[in-house]
Design an enzyme around this catalytic site. Structure first.
Site, PDB file in Angstrom:
ATOM      1  N   GLY A  46     -43.841 -12.370 -17.445  1.00 33.45           N
ATOM      2  CA  GLY A  46     -42.750 -11.806 -18.237  1.00 33.45           C
ATOM      3  C   GLY A  46     -41.506 -11.669 -17.385  1.00 33.45           C
ATOM      4  O   GLY A  46     -41.582 -11.637 -16.153  1.00 33.45           O
ATOM      5  N   GLN A  51     -33.647  -8.213 -14.865  1.00 34.09           N
ATOM      6  CA  GLN A  51     -34.167  -8.878 -13.668  1.00 34.09           C
ATOM      7  C   GLN A  51     -33.336 -10.080 -13.250  1.00 34.09           C
ATOM      8  O   GLN A  51     -33.516 -10.604 -12.152  1.00 34.09           O
ATOM      9  CB  GLN A  51     -35.630  -9.291 -13.897  1.00 34.09           C
ATOM     10  N   CYS A  90     -44.691  -6.797 -10.294  1.00 33.10           N
ATOM     11  CA  CYS A  90     -43.388  -7.052 -10.908  1.00 33.10           C
ATOM     12  C   CYS A  90     -42.607  -8.005 -10.018  1.00 33.10           C
ATOM     13  O   CYS A  90     -42.574  -7.828  -8.799  1.00 33.10           O
ATOM     14  CB  CYS A  90     -42.637  -5.729 -11.048  1.00 33.10           C
ATOM     15  N   LEU A  91     -41.973  -9.000 -10.628  1.00 31.13           N
ATOM     16  CA  LEU A  91     -41.195  -9.970  -9.837  1.00 31.13           C
ATOM     17  C   LEU A  91     -40.056  -9.285  -9.077  1.00 31.13           C
ATOM     18  O   LEU A  91     -39.604  -9.792  -8.054  1.00 31.13           O
ATOM     19  CB  LEU A  91     -40.623 -11.063 -10.744  1.00 31.13           C
ATOM     20  N   HIS A 132     -44.454  -3.256 -20.084  1.00 31.90           N
ATOM     21  CA  HIS A 132     -43.746  -3.443 -18.805  1.00 31.90           C
ATOM     22  C   HIS A 132     -42.314  -3.934 -19.038  1.00 31.90           C
ATOM     23  O   HIS A 132     -41.362  -3.410 -18.456  1.00 31.90           O
ATOM     24  CB  HIS A 132     -44.545  -4.442 -17.956  1.00 31.90           C
ATOM     25  N   GLU A 133     -42.171  -4.923 -19.912  1.00 28.18           N
ATOM     26  CA  GLU A 133     -40.840  -5.522 -20.127  1.00 28.18           C
ATOM     27  C   GLU A 133     -39.939  -4.588 -20.950  1.00 28.18           C
ATOM     28  O   GLU A 133     -38.739  -4.505 -20.688  1.00 28.18           O
ATOM     29  CB  GLU A 133     -40.970  -6.882 -20.818  1.00 28.18           C
ATOM     30  N   HIS A 136     -38.548  -2.189 -18.590  1.00 30.53           N
ATOM     31  CA  HIS A 136     -37.408  -2.762 -17.849  1.00 30.53           C
ATOM     32  C   HIS A 136     -36.104  -2.569 -18.620  1.00 30.53           C
ATOM     33  O   HIS A 136     -35.085  -2.193 -18.043  1.00 30.53           O
ATOM     34  CB  HIS A 136     -37.594  -4.274 -17.655  1.00 30.53           C
TER      35      HIS A 136
HETATM   36 ZN    ZN Z   1     -41.210  -6.311 -13.942  1.00 28.77          ZN
END
Ligand code: ZN
Length: 164
Positions: A46, A51, A90-91, A132-133, A136
């Site tokens: 995701g 991000q 998480c990226l 999670h997204e 964000h």
């Molecule tokens: Zn993330």
């Protein structure tokens, strides 16, 4: 189409609330394509607007399960049920994983790239990714919610030992 530059923990854009998307045009579709490409390059499941430095309520998802990646606009989690405790990463917080409590099932209301209103039921990993997204987009990172003491780090990226 282009790979977008990732933003990492400590970047203040990750802590801001993203704004509703009201225009569903070709530019939005291009953005979604760029986000999908960027997510694939980073092997993510995701990727949210913040991000890549954008305060727009959009995220993309790909579980690599044979289904096409897709974009989610203006998401709202309207129902949560049960509990799971996955290892999450998480990226934007690279090389770190930890356990976190997530609902086992959610119902997500959102718009697609054409602006159509949709509702999707999700469970397990997809429910986790939706939470999670959506977090964000509200300026929340998973590290805000991890179960203390469950942090793990990729080899060579251990947290510095401050006790020595
Ligand atoms: Zn993330």
């Amino acid at each position: 189409m282009a790979i977008r530059k990732l933003r990492f923990n400590g970047d203040e854009v990750l802590r801001k609330r993203a704004k509703e998307i009201t225009v569903f045009d070709d530019k939005l579709k291009e953005l979604a394509q760029d986000m999908i490409e960027t997510m694939h390059k980073e092997n993510g499941v995701g990727l949210a607007g913040q991000q890549i430095g954008l305060l727009k309520r959009i995220f993309v998802v790909d579980l690599y399960d044979g289904n096409e990646p897709f974009a989610v606009i203006n998401p709202v989690i309207v129902k949560e049920k049960g509990e799971q405790v996955p290892d999450e990463g998480c990226l934007s917080v690279p090389n770190q994983f930890a356990k976190i409590k997530r609902p086992k099932e959610v119902v997500l209301e959102y718009q697609d790239l054409e602006g159509n209103h949709k509702k999707m039921k999700a469970k397990d990993l997809l429910a986790e990714v939706f939470c999670h997204e959506t977090d964000h987009l509200n300026g929340i990172l998973y590290i805000d919610k991890i179960i203390p003491g469950t942090e793990e780090y990729a080899a060579g990226f251990e947290k510095p030992d401050n006790t020595k």
